[in-house]
Design a protein around this motif. Structure first.
Motif, short mmCIF file in Angstrom:
data_model
loop_
_atom_site.label_atom_id
_atom_site.label_comp_id
_atom_site.label_asym_id
_atom_site.label_seq_id
_atom_site.Cartn_x
_atom_site.Cartn_y
_atom_site.Cartn_z
N GLY A 1 35.95 21.64 50.60
CA GLY A 1 36.49 22.93 51.02
C GLY A 1 35.93 23.35 52.36
O GLY A 1 34.77 23.06 52.68
N GLY A 2 36.75 24.05 53.14
CA GLY A 2 36.32 24.50 54.45
C GLY A 2 36.29 26.01 54.57
O GLY A 2 36.27 26.74 53.57
N GLU B 1 36.17 27.77 42.44
CA GLU B 1 36.49 27.39 41.08
C GLU B 1 37.81 26.63 41.02
O GLU B 1 37.99 25.73 40.20
CB GLU B 1 36.53 28.62 40.17
CG GLU B 1 35.18 29.28 39.95
CD GLU B 1 34.16 28.34 39.34
OE1 GLU B 1 34.52 27.59 38.41
OE2 GLU B 1 33.00 28.34 39.80
N THR B 2 38.74 26.99 41.90
CA THR B 2 40.02 26.28 41.97
C THR B 2 39.79 24.84 42.38
O THR B 2 40.38 23.91 41.81
CB THR B 2 40.96 26.97 42.98
OG1 THR B 2 41.16 28.33 42.59
CG2 THR B 2 42.30 26.27 43.04
N LEU B 3 38.93 24.63 43.37
CA LEU B 3 38.63 23.27 43.82
C LEU B 3 37.90 22.48 42.74
O LEU B 3 38.13 21.28 42.57
CB LEU B 3 37.79 23.30 45.10
CG LEU B 3 38.56 23.42 46.43
CD1 LEU B 3 39.40 24.69 46.49
CD2 LEU B 3 37.62 23.34 47.62
N LYS B 4 37.03 23.16 42.00
CA LYS B 4 36.31 22.48 40.92
C LYS B 4 37.28 22.02 39.83
O LYS B 4 37.05 21.00 39.17
CB LYS B 4 35.25 23.41 40.33
CG LYS B 4 34.07 23.66 41.27
CD LYS B 4 33.07 24.65 40.68
CE LYS B 4 31.93 24.93 41.65
NZ LYS B 4 30.97 25.94 41.11
N GLY B 5 38.37 22.77 39.66
CA GLY B 5 39.40 22.34 38.71
C GLY B 5 40.04 21.03 39.13
O GLY B 5 40.34 20.17 38.29
N LEU B 6 40.22 20.86 40.45
CA LEU B 6 40.79 19.62 40.97
C LEU B 6 39.79 18.47 40.80
O LEU B 6 40.18 17.34 40.46
CB LEU B 6 41.16 19.79 42.44
CG LEU B 6 41.90 18.62 43.11
CD1 LEU B 6 43.18 18.28 42.35
CD2 LEU B 6 42.22 18.96 44.57
N LYS C 1 33.37 8.62 39.75
CA LYS C 1 32.51 9.40 40.64
C LYS C 1 33.35 10.29 41.55
O LYS C 1 33.92 9.82 42.54
CB LYS C 1 31.64 8.46 41.48
CG LYS C 1 30.71 7.58 40.63
CD LYS C 1 29.93 6.60 41.49
CE LYS C 1 29.06 5.70 40.63
NZ LYS C 1 28.34 4.68 41.43
N VAL C 2 33.44 11.55 41.17
CA VAL C 2 34.20 12.53 41.94
C VAL C 2 33.26 13.70 42.24
O VAL C 2 32.58 14.20 41.35
CB VAL C 2 35.43 13.04 41.17
CG1 VAL C 2 36.26 13.98 42.04
CG2 VAL C 2 36.28 11.88 40.69
N GLU C 3 33.19 14.12 43.49
CA GLU C 3 32.25 15.17 43.88
C GLU C 3 32.94 16.26 44.70
O GLU C 3 33.98 16.03 45.32
CB GLU C 3 31.09 14.59 44.69
CG GLU C 3 30.17 13.67 43.92
CD GLU C 3 29.32 14.39 42.88
OE1 GLU C 3 29.33 15.64 42.87
OE2 GLU C 3 28.67 13.70 42.08
N LEU C 4 32.32 17.41 44.68
CA LEU C 4 32.74 18.55 45.49
C LEU C 4 31.94 18.56 46.78
O LEU C 4 30.71 18.44 46.76
CB LEU C 4 32.51 19.85 44.71
CG LEU C 4 32.92 21.17 45.39
CD1 LEU C 4 34.43 21.23 45.55
CD2 LEU C 4 32.42 22.36 44.58
N ALA D 1 40.71 17.14 52.00
CA ALA D 1 40.20 18.22 52.84
C ALA D 1 41.06 19.46 52.64
O ALA D 1 42.25 19.47 52.95
CB ALA D 1 40.24 17.79 54.30
N ILE D 2 40.44 20.50 52.12
CA ILE D 2 41.16 21.73 51.78
C ILE D 2 40.69 22.86 52.67
O ILE D 2 39.50 23.21 52.66
CB ILE D 2 40.97 22.09 50.29
CG1 ILE D 2 41.50 20.94 49.42
CG2 ILE D 2 41.66 23.39 49.94
CD1 ILE D 2 41.26 21.11 47.94
N ALA D 3 41.61 23.40 53.46
CA ALA D 3 41.31 24.51 54.37
C ALA D 3 40.19 24.16 55.35
O ALA D 3 39.34 24.98 55.66
CB ALA D 3 40.96 25.78 53.58
N ILE D 4 40.21 22.92 55.81
CA ILE D 4 39.25 22.44 56.81
C ILE D 4 40.02 22.19 58.10
O ILE D 4 41.03 21.47 58.10
CB ILE D 4 38.56 21.14 56.34
CG1 ILE D 4 37.67 21.44 55.13
CG2 ILE D 4 37.75 20.52 57.47
CD1 ILE D 4 37.02 20.21 54.53
N SER D 5 39.55 22.76 59.21
CA SER D 5 40.29 22.67 60.47
C SER D 5 40.22 21.27 61.09
O SER D 5 41.17 20.81 61.72
CB SER D 5 39.76 23.69 61.47
OG SER D 5 38.39 23.43 61.77
N GLY D 6 39.07 20.58 60.91
CA GLY D 6 38.94 19.23 61.45
C GLY D 6 38.20 19.16 62.76
O GLY D 6 38.59 18.41 63.66
#
Length: 335
Positions: A217-218, A228-233, A243-246, A278-283
């Motif tokens: 998340g960005g 919490e929404t991202l943790k659901g993903l 192996k999946v991480e936030l 990449a969620i809401a990350i400008s880059g």
């Protein structure tokens, strides 16, 4: 004629006897490949610590020789003591090349060892090769925030590098056991110039380097509830991957929403997952420097002009608050 040696500094994972960290097995594989390119140098491992005899016996199935420094003062990481121990090993073994994993311990130990040995150190390499004509070690690494790569040549021995995680596959365990050699090293507490007082509260233990999928998340993910929404993903992907991480950009960490251990980028972790979301990350260039090793990048951003889309394999334009729940539902349908 005595064969030269490639020395791999090996770390263990976990407490007690532990097991080899993935990056250690990757570096042993890199050493094996380097030996084939060169003149058949011995692949050797270096194990430092206290009570590491059992661990060294396990490592012996991955290397021809294992050099062990077992000392009470090495029971907990202290950069100066580890550098002194490594110098003693290098003086005794005289390796042509020293390989270390690019992780936070070696970010401290590597430069100290380089200074003690009077040799250059190339850090964060993604590729190493032996130049047969000269014996030089050719080291490829990202520069300018990952926007370009450069190749550095090391001639003087020992040639010292740190190698980024996932730069190679892990070495498979062999059937033959290498020779274990214990070395004495005169260490005393006065050699330690720094002291670890404790861990910063909230710094959870996470190894982003080994994640197969990372959901990051960005700046656009503004609150803990939003995460919490991202943790659901993350949870949805864990039904399909081990192996999946936030993860997070620096803006998120600076805002106190996630600990530094989950920061990805030039001043955080450099990762190489199979899939990076990449969620809401400008880059920004600083962030993208940390994801150059990702096999596939999926971006979700409401700004169609976000720079990160230029580096993405897949992109979805829209609000993540609407898109992520839809992804989760689809993944659950496919489970």
């Amino acid at each position: 004629m005595e064969r030269d040696r490639i020395l791999v500094v090996v770390q263990k994972k976990g407490i007690g006897p532990g097991r080899p960290a993935s990056i250690a097995l990757e570096n042993l594989k890199a050493a094996s490949l380097l030996s084939r390119q060169g003149s058949g140098e011995r692949v050797c491992a270096c194990v430092l610590g206290s009570g590491v005899g059992e661990f060294a016996m396990d490592i012996a199935f991955y290397a021809e020789e294992v050099y062990v420094v077992d000392h009470p003062l090495l029971g907990h990481f202290q950069a100066d003591l580890y550098a002194c121990a490594l110098e003693a090993v290098c003086r005794a073994v005289n390796p042509c090349t020293v390989l270390m994993g690019h992780r936070y311990e070696n970010s401290e130990v590597g430069p100290k060892l380089s200074c003690k040995m009077g040799r250059d150190l190339i850090t964060d390499c993604v590729k190493i090769e032996r130049e047969k004509e000269t014996g030089a070690l050719l080291c490829t690494k990202p520069i300018y925030g990952g926007n370009a790569t450069a190749v550095f040549a090391l001639h003087d021995r020992p040639q010292m590098v740190t190698i980024r995680a996932k730069a190679t596959d892990a070495l498979e365990k062999g059937t033959a056991k290498g020779v274990i050699k214990t070395l004495d090293c005169a260490l005393d507490p006065s050699m330690g110039l720094t002291e670890s007082l404790g861990l910063v509260a909230g710094e959870d233990a996470v190894d982003l380097n080994q994640a197969e999928v990372i959901v990051a998340g960005g700046r656009g993910v503004k609150t803990e509830d939003d995460f919490e929404t991202l943790k659901g993903l993350v949870a949805a992907f864990r039904r399909r991957f081990d192996k999946v991480e936030l993860g997070a950009s620096r803006a998120v960490v600076d805002a106190g929403l996630l600990p530094h251990s989950r920061q990805i980028g030039q001043t955080g972790e450099k990762v190489a997952p199979q899939l990076y979301i990449a969620i809401a990350i400008s880059g920004s260039a600083q962030h993208m420097a940390g994801v150059t090793g990702a096999k596939k990048i999926l971006t979700i951003n409401k700004d169609a002009d976000a720079a990160i889309f230029g580096a993405s394999d897949y992109g979805v334009v829209g609000k993540y608050e609407d898109i992520v729940p839809a992804f989760i539902r689809k993944l659950e349908e496919l489970s």
